[in-house]
Motif scaffolding. Sequence first.
Motif, mmCIF file in Angstrom:
data_model
loop_
_atom_site.group_PDB
_atom_site.id
_atom_site.type_symbol
_atom_site.label_atom_id
_atom_site.label_comp_id
_atom_site.label_asym_id
_atom_site.label_seq_id
_atom_site.Cartn_x
_atom_site.Cartn_y
_atom_site.Cartn_z
ATOM 1 N N PRO A 220 39.770 68.480 62.104
ATOM 2 C CA PRO A 220 40.712 67.761 61.254
ATOM 3 C C PRO A 220 40.622 68.204 59.796
ATOM 4 O O PRO A 220 41.422 67.769 58.966
ATOM 5 C CB PRO A 220 40.264 66.302 61.409
ATOM 6 C CG PRO A 220 38.783 66.408 61.635
ATOM 7 C CD PRO A 220 38.584 67.681 62.432
ATOM 8 N N LEU A 221 39.646 69.055 59.502
ATOM 9 C CA LEU A 221 39.439 69.575 58.153
ATOM 10 C C LEU A 221 39.974 71.002 58.089
ATOM 11 O O LEU A 221 40.319 71.592 59.117
ATOM 12 C CB LEU A 221 37.949 69.540 57.798
ATOM 13 C CG LEU A 221 37.260 68.178 57.871
ATOM 14 C CD1 LEU A 221 35.798 68.305 57.434
ATOM 15 C CD2 LEU A 221 37.982 67.133 57.037
ATOM 16 N N PRO A 222 40.023 71.594 56.906
ATOM 17 C CA PRO A 222 40.426 73.007 56.836
ATOM 18 C C PRO A 222 39.535 73.880 57.718
ATOM 19 O O PRO A 222 38.327 73.637 57.847
ATOM 20 C CB PRO A 222 40.261 73.337 55.351
ATOM 21 C CG PRO A 222 40.455 72.027 54.646
ATOM 22 C CD PRO A 222 39.842 70.996 55.560
ATOM 23 N N ALA A 223 40.122 74.899 58.306
ATOM 24 C CA ALA A 223 39.376 75.754 59.233
ATOM 25 C C ALA A 223 38.193 76.439 58.571
ATOM 26 O O ALA A 223 37.196 76.750 59.228
ATOM 27 C CB ALA A 223 40.312 76.792 59.846
ATOM 28 N N ASP A 224 38.285 76.679 57.246
ATOM 29 C CA ASP A 224 37.196 77.364 56.556
ATOM 30 C C ASP A 224 36.149 76.401 56.001
ATOM 31 O O ASP A 224 35.204 76.830 55.333
ATOM 32 C CB ASP A 224 37.743 78.246 55.427
ATOM 33 C CG ASP A 224 38.528 77.452 54.380
ATOM 34 O OD1 ASP A 224 38.714 76.230 54.553
ATOM 35 O OD2 ASP A 224 38.968 78.069 53.375
ATOM 36 N N HIS A 225 36.285 75.109 56.280
ATOM 37 C CA HIS A 225 35.255 74.158 55.845
ATOM 38 C C HIS A 225 33.986 74.400 56.671
ATOM 39 O O HIS A 225 34.059 74.607 57.888
ATOM 40 C CB HIS A 225 35.749 72.725 56.036
ATOM 41 C CG HIS A 225 34.863 71.697 55.409
ATOM 42 N ND1 HIS A 225 33.695 71.274 55.984
ATOM 43 C CD2 HIS A 225 34.968 71.020 54.230
ATOM 44 C CE1 HIS A 225 33.118 70.364 55.211
ATOM 45 N NE2 HIS A 225 33.880 70.203 54.131
ATOM 46 N N PRO A 226 32.815 74.390 56.039
ATOM 47 C CA PRO A 226 31.584 74.677 56.793
ATOM 48 C C PRO A 226 31.366 73.776 57.998
ATOM 49 O O PRO A 226 30.799 74.222 59.011
ATOM 50 C CB PRO A 226 30.479 74.480 55.746
ATOM 51 C CG PRO A 226 31.153 74.697 54.435
ATOM 52 C CD PRO A 226 32.555 74.209 54.595
ATOM 53 N N ALA A 227 31.822 72.534 57.921
ATOM 54 C CA ALA A 227 31.615 71.620 59.044
ATOM 55 C C ALA A 227 32.489 71.958 60.238
ATOM 56 O O ALA A 227 32.234 71.480 61.354
ATOM 57 C CB ALA A 227 31.875 70.175 58.595
#
Length: 367
Positions: A220-227
């Motif tokens: 649900p977050l940006p694809a490049d977010h570490p999580a």
Amino acid sequence: MPRPLVARIDLAAIRHNYRYAKQLAPASRAVAVIKANAYGHGAVAVARTLAAEADAFGVACAEEAMELRESGIDNPILLMEGVFEPAELALAERHRLTPVVHSPEQLLWLLQARPGRPLSCWLKMDTGMHRVGLAPRAFQEAYRCLRACPHVADIVLMSHLARADELAHPGTTDQLAVFDAHVRDMDSPQSLANSAAIMGWTAARRQWLRPGIMLYGATPLPADHPASAPLRRGMCLESALIAIRELDAGAAVGYGGRFVCSTPTRVGVVSIGYADGYPRHARDGTPVAVKGRRTRIIGRVSMDMLTVDLTPVPDARVGDPVQLWGDRVDPNEVAAASDTIAYQLFAGLSRRVRLIHQDADADADAS
């Protein structure tokens, strides 16, 4: 020979994603949200693969809960929309279902019930989403009534975050502040974190988590977010080419002639359409992969078929595999090109799509 359209479900990936959610908050328990047929992944199969470790399952309604109970699932089950009439409380008692209480009517039904044993519940506060939930002051009064009620057992305090996927937006911080200000003196476990909050908001990780979309490998977050990186894809939607056309420049493709070939174009026809749940409004250029190579949809999606540009795959033949989303095509890309979200892609798959459940971990253990 059956239609080539299948959704391959990676149960080991779903199990990995549940464990990842708990790794982010090791002191918390987690409700594995498997409503809407586990977001299209098959609720019974997903429940069985998580049964040994899931602290609870979350469903929308009693009908979904009963499907799990009738298939032998014994884990606690949370009714996330609560009950829809007082008589359902007897069903909840009989089958050990835990209802959410989010309205004055549900509160009254529970207080007036006469169960043979105490019932647990989750009490929901509206902290700013303004969908369901009791206003903060009404929530406080409801909590006092429930604590004083002899047939109410454990209570979990909850709310739902409207903008947790927007990491720079102050809305989540505001909602957390409202919640915390009104539960300060309440000695009960709390639950605030949906998938986006589990992954992006440390302050929202309380005693209970509610992982949903992240279980299925879509962030649900940006694809490049570490999580986002540790998530593993839970579904690969596949079909095949059933026809190939050689079209001249100027030829139009599909209903309404939305796409017109600017050069001679080899066009593939794929056996999937909006009756299967593929979004009708997918734009020209929506990615697909033919024989593992990415290309694009051209022309309007019809009920049972869609058309793709075979220019990048000159050796394509009838029968070759086509991936609509999976490891080659991120479902979030398809969703963005269709003005929707991955949740709807998954949950919108129709019963015409055969689910094939695979578990690499179980196969390895058996060998």
